[in-house]
Design an enzyme around this catalytic site. Structure first.
Site, PDB file in Angstrom:
ATOM      1  N   TYR A  56      -0.023  -7.219   5.186  1.00 49.79           N
ATOM      2  CA  TYR A  56       0.193  -5.891   5.749  1.00 49.79           C
ATOM      3  C   TYR A  56       1.167  -5.178   4.923  1.00 49.79           C
ATOM      4  CZ  TYR A  56      -2.529  -6.728   9.782  1.00 49.79           C
ATOM      5  OH  TYR A  56      -3.722  -7.100  10.430  1.00 49.79           O
ATOM      6  N   HIS A  59      -2.648  -1.668   0.406  1.00 48.83           N
ATOM      7  CA  HIS A  59      -3.037  -1.699  -0.933  1.00 48.83           C
ATOM      8  C   HIS A  59      -4.709  -1.408  -0.992  1.00 48.83           C
ATOM      9  CE1 HIS A  59      -3.899  -5.693   0.960  1.00 48.83           C
ATOM     10  NE2 HIS A  59      -4.835  -5.825   0.389  1.00 48.83           N
ATOM     11  N   VAL A  60      -4.999  -1.042  -2.381  1.00 47.86           N
ATOM     12  CA  VAL A  60      -6.301  -0.705  -2.687  1.00 47.86           C
ATOM     13  C   VAL A  60      -7.005  -1.395  -3.352  1.00 47.86           C
ATOM     14  CG1 VAL A  60      -7.799   1.325  -3.028  1.00 47.86           C
ATOM     15  CG2 VAL A  60      -5.683   1.866  -1.984  1.00 47.86           C
TER      16      VAL A  60
END
Length: 126
Positions: A56, A59-60
């Site tokens: 958690y 982020h991509v």
């Protein structure tokens, strides 16, 4: 993968309209770096966010469109970055906070084990 410095953005659920410039900036800069380093154009890149994420901290993921990542791109697991941006811009600033997000769990998923830990007969994952 791009991991943003902001710790208050933990998952897709935290994103609002005010984060669209950030998301667009992430996409633009990541695509440029990928193009400069590997010669891959933005049309050849798939950018997505997992929900539920492995950890958690927002982020991509960025991958080449020809790569088969299996369960990581499963329906209900990966949300395309362009769709996330579009939903925030056209639907509601609280789209991901309010939306019911369906997702799949595997038998080895920590959340699956926590949900069914007290059950003798776990649902079959065949």
């Amino acid at each position: 993968m791009v991991l943003h410095r902001r710790r208050d953005l933990r998952s897709l659920r935290d994103l609002k309209l005010e984060h669209v410039p950030l998301l667009k900036n992430i996409k633009q800069k990541a695509c440029k770096v990928i193009n400069d380093k590997f010669g891959v154009t933005k049309q050849q890149i798939r950018a997505y966010i997992h929900y539920h994420p492995t950890y958690y901290h927002l982020h991509v993921h960025f991958i080449h469109v020809s790569v088969d990542v299996g369960a990581g791109m499963a329906v209900g697991k990966a949300h395309l970055l362009d769709d996330v941006i579009d939903n925030l811009e056209s639907c509601s600033s609280d789209y991901y906070k309010l939306r019911t997000l369906h997702f799949t769990l595997g038998a080895n998923d920590v959340l699956y084990k926590q949900c069914f830990a007290d059950h003798e007969n776990l649902p079959s994952m065949q």
